[in-house]
Design an enzyme around this catalytic site. Structure first.
Site, PDB file in Angstrom:
ATOM      1  CE  LYS A 111      -4.275  -1.958   1.319  1.00 18.91           C
ATOM      2  NZ  LYS A 111      -4.893  -2.757   2.342  1.00 18.91           N
ATOM      3  CE  LYS A 190      -5.452 -10.943  -4.014  1.00 22.86           C
ATOM      4  NZ  LYS A 190      -5.894  -9.814  -3.348  1.00 22.86           N
ATOM      5  CE  LYS A 193     -12.181  -3.988  -1.458  1.00 18.93           C
ATOM      6  NZ  LYS A 193     -12.004  -5.406  -1.077  1.00 18.93           N
TER       7      LYS A 193
HETATM    8  P1  ADP Z   1      -9.355  -7.234  -2.510  1.00 16.60           P
HETATM    9  O1  ADP Z   1      -7.995  -7.782  -2.863  1.00 16.60           O
HETATM   10  O2  ADP Z   1     -10.258  -7.194  -3.694  1.00 16.60           O
HETATM   11  O3  ADP Z   1      -9.257  -5.906  -1.800  1.00 16.60           O
HETATM   12  P2  ADP Z   1      -9.903  -8.276   0.095  1.00 16.60           P
HETATM   13  O4  ADP Z   1      -8.490  -7.959   0.476  1.00 16.60           O
HETATM   14  O5  ADP Z   1     -11.012  -7.476   0.705  1.00 16.60           O
HETATM   15  O6  ADP Z   1     -10.006  -8.252  -1.501  1.00 16.60           O
HETATM   16  O7  ADP Z   1     -10.136  -9.817   0.382  1.00 16.60           O
HETATM   17  C1  ADP Z   1     -11.217 -10.426   1.091  1.00 16.60           C
HETATM   18  C2  ADP Z   1     -10.969 -11.924   1.162  1.00 16.60           C
HETATM   19  O8  ADP Z   1     -11.001 -12.498  -0.159  1.00 16.60           O
HETATM   20  C3  ADP Z   1      -9.598 -12.302   1.747  1.00 16.60           C
HETATM   21  O9  ADP Z   1      -9.700 -13.502   2.503  1.00 16.60           O
HETATM   22  C4  ADP Z   1      -8.750 -12.508   0.533  1.00 16.60           C
HETATM   23  O10 ADP Z   1      -7.647 -13.328   0.774  1.00 16.60           O
HETATM   24  C5  ADP Z   1      -9.751 -13.141  -0.442  1.00 16.60           C
HETATM   25  N1  ADP Z   1      -9.376 -12.802  -1.815  1.00 16.60           N
HETATM   26  C6  ADP Z   1      -9.340 -11.579  -2.370  1.00 16.60           C
HETATM   27  N2  ADP Z   1      -8.947 -11.624  -3.661  1.00 16.60           N
HETATM   28  C7  ADP Z   1      -8.710 -12.929  -3.934  1.00 16.60           C
HETATM   29  C8  ADP Z   1      -8.291 -13.633  -5.094  1.00 16.60           C
HETATM   30  N3  ADP Z   1      -8.030 -13.011  -6.243  1.00 16.60           N
HETATM   31  N4  ADP Z   1      -8.160 -14.964  -5.010  1.00 16.60           N
HETATM   32  C9  ADP Z   1      -8.433 -15.621  -3.857  1.00 16.60           C
HETATM   33  N5  ADP Z   1      -8.844 -15.017  -2.731  1.00 16.60           N
HETATM   34  C10 ADP Z   1      -8.989 -13.693  -2.742  1.00 16.60           C
END
Ligand code: ADP
Ligand code: TRP
Length: 322
Positions: A111, A190, A193
């Site tokens: 970040k 990956k 968002k």
């Molecule tokens: P983002 O990366 O979109 O901000 P979050 O960090 O809010 O998503 O993730 C919420 C949950 O979903 C976490 O447990 C995270 O590890 C899982 N997660 C997010 N993106 C992925 C992905 N591309 N593949 C597998 N799990 C994911």
């Protein structure tokens, strides 16, 4: 019965990565675990500083989980900030958290590298997450690969606390489903968002089709063989298509004949069918937000009873009782 806990931030539209990485495994755990699921609004404050967006996001996240099949009577389901004991435990744990442990956290470093201003909250985010996990004496924490390090930090802090003050916390373990550890986004990175490469699961049909058509593929001609393991469209199809369909697709990749345009149509139809029921259910739930509030209030009461017991023990171990 294993105690299983995980949380999700109410900070954006739920996408396929969140679903396969975290929500689906959690919903499966409902069958056999003492399950704790919560919406981490205190964590979301590090990225959402807009009152209306956070309030709406919290209700939406609750509706997401219930629409996808979480049954609040068979688990404990609540909003993080409704159990303020977590903030007190965060402070107690922060006393035992070396700076270096937090400085090594990838999520924080990523970040900062993206020029997101480094507040104290962003830096100490993993301590709040450790408090989430330890407060409920969680044994198993299902997360996507990107959160593994944070669960390890929680475990490390628990070990330090137990060594300093005597057995207090259960040591948690991350649970990562290998097949869906990293769901790729439409650009092959990956799905996240923060990369604007997601396929949100509750899009209406028209928007969903548009999004799926944006999946980037290489320029190999239809008749040429392709490497399925290097293709994000293939990886996404694998999440939704039944095994017999996948065998056919595999043949086309390996022997030539895979037409990306047609496969994207197939993927769109599969995703659309997969989430059609949940989409209708979510709408119904959001139209009845009082019901959502009731469910969450009941969940917070249940969570709080467990939280208080652990916090009292930690306070006593540290000498905050006299
Ligand atoms: P983002 O990366 O979109 O901000 P979050 O960090 O809010 O998503 O993730 C919420 C949950 O979903 C976490 O447990 C995270 O590890 C899982 N997660 C997010 N993106 C992925 C992905 N591309 N593949 C597998 N799990 C994911
Ligand atoms: N940090 C997690 C994420 O961004 C969310 C989270 C907060 C969490 N507290 C947790 C996940 C406790 C599991 C357990 O996805």
């Amino acid at each position: 019965m294993k105690r299983v806990l995980s949380g999700i931030q109410p900070s954006g539209k739920l996408h396929i990565g969140n679903y396969f990485g975290m929500m689906q495994p959690m919903i499966h755990h409902m069958e056999s675990a003492d399950l704790f699921v919560f919406i981490v609004d205190l964590h979301a404050l590090t990225s959402v500083q807009d009152r209306d967006r956070l309030r709406q996001g919290t209700l939406e996240a609750a509706a997401d989980f219930l629409a996808l099949g979480l049954d609040p009577d068979r688990c404990t389901f609540w909003v993080q900030s409704d159990v303020p004991e977590v903030c007190e435990l965060t402070w107690l744990l922060s006393i035992l958290t070396p700076m270096g442990l937090l400085e090594r956290c990838h999520a924080y470093k990523d970040k900062v590298a993206k020029n997101i201003p480094a507040s104290h909250g962003l830096f100490s985010y993993p301590v709040l997450m450790a408090a989430d996990i330890l407060l409920y004496q969680s044994q198993v924490v299902p997360v996507g690969k990107d959160q593994k390090q944070h669960v390890e930090v929680a475990r490390d802090i628990a070990i330090r606390f137990n060594n300093a003050y005597g057995e207090t916390f259960v040591l948690p373990e991350p649970e990562i489903s290998e097949s869906t550890a990293i769901v790729p986004g439409i650009d092959g990175q990956k799905m996240s968002k923060s990369y604007d490469n997601t396929i949100p699961i509750f899009l209406d049909e028209k928007q969903l089709r548009k999004r799926v058509m944006l999946i980037q593929t290489d320029a190999t001609a239809v008749e040429d063989p392709k490497n399925p393991d290097a293709c994000n469209l293939y990886a996404l199809l694998k999440l939704f298509a039944p095994p017999e369909k996948m065998r056919e697709v595999h043949e086309l990749y390996v022997n030539g004949g895979a037409a990306y345009g047609y496969l994207k149509q197939d993927l769109f139809a599969l995703i659309n069918d997969y989430f059609a029921g949940a989409r209708a259910k979510k709408k119904e739930l959001l139209d009845n937000s009082d019901y959502l509030r009731q469910v969450l209030a009941k969940g917070a009461d249940k969570a709080r009873a467990r939280a208080t017991a652990t916090l009292d023990l930690a306070r006593d171990r540290m000498g905050l009782t006299y």
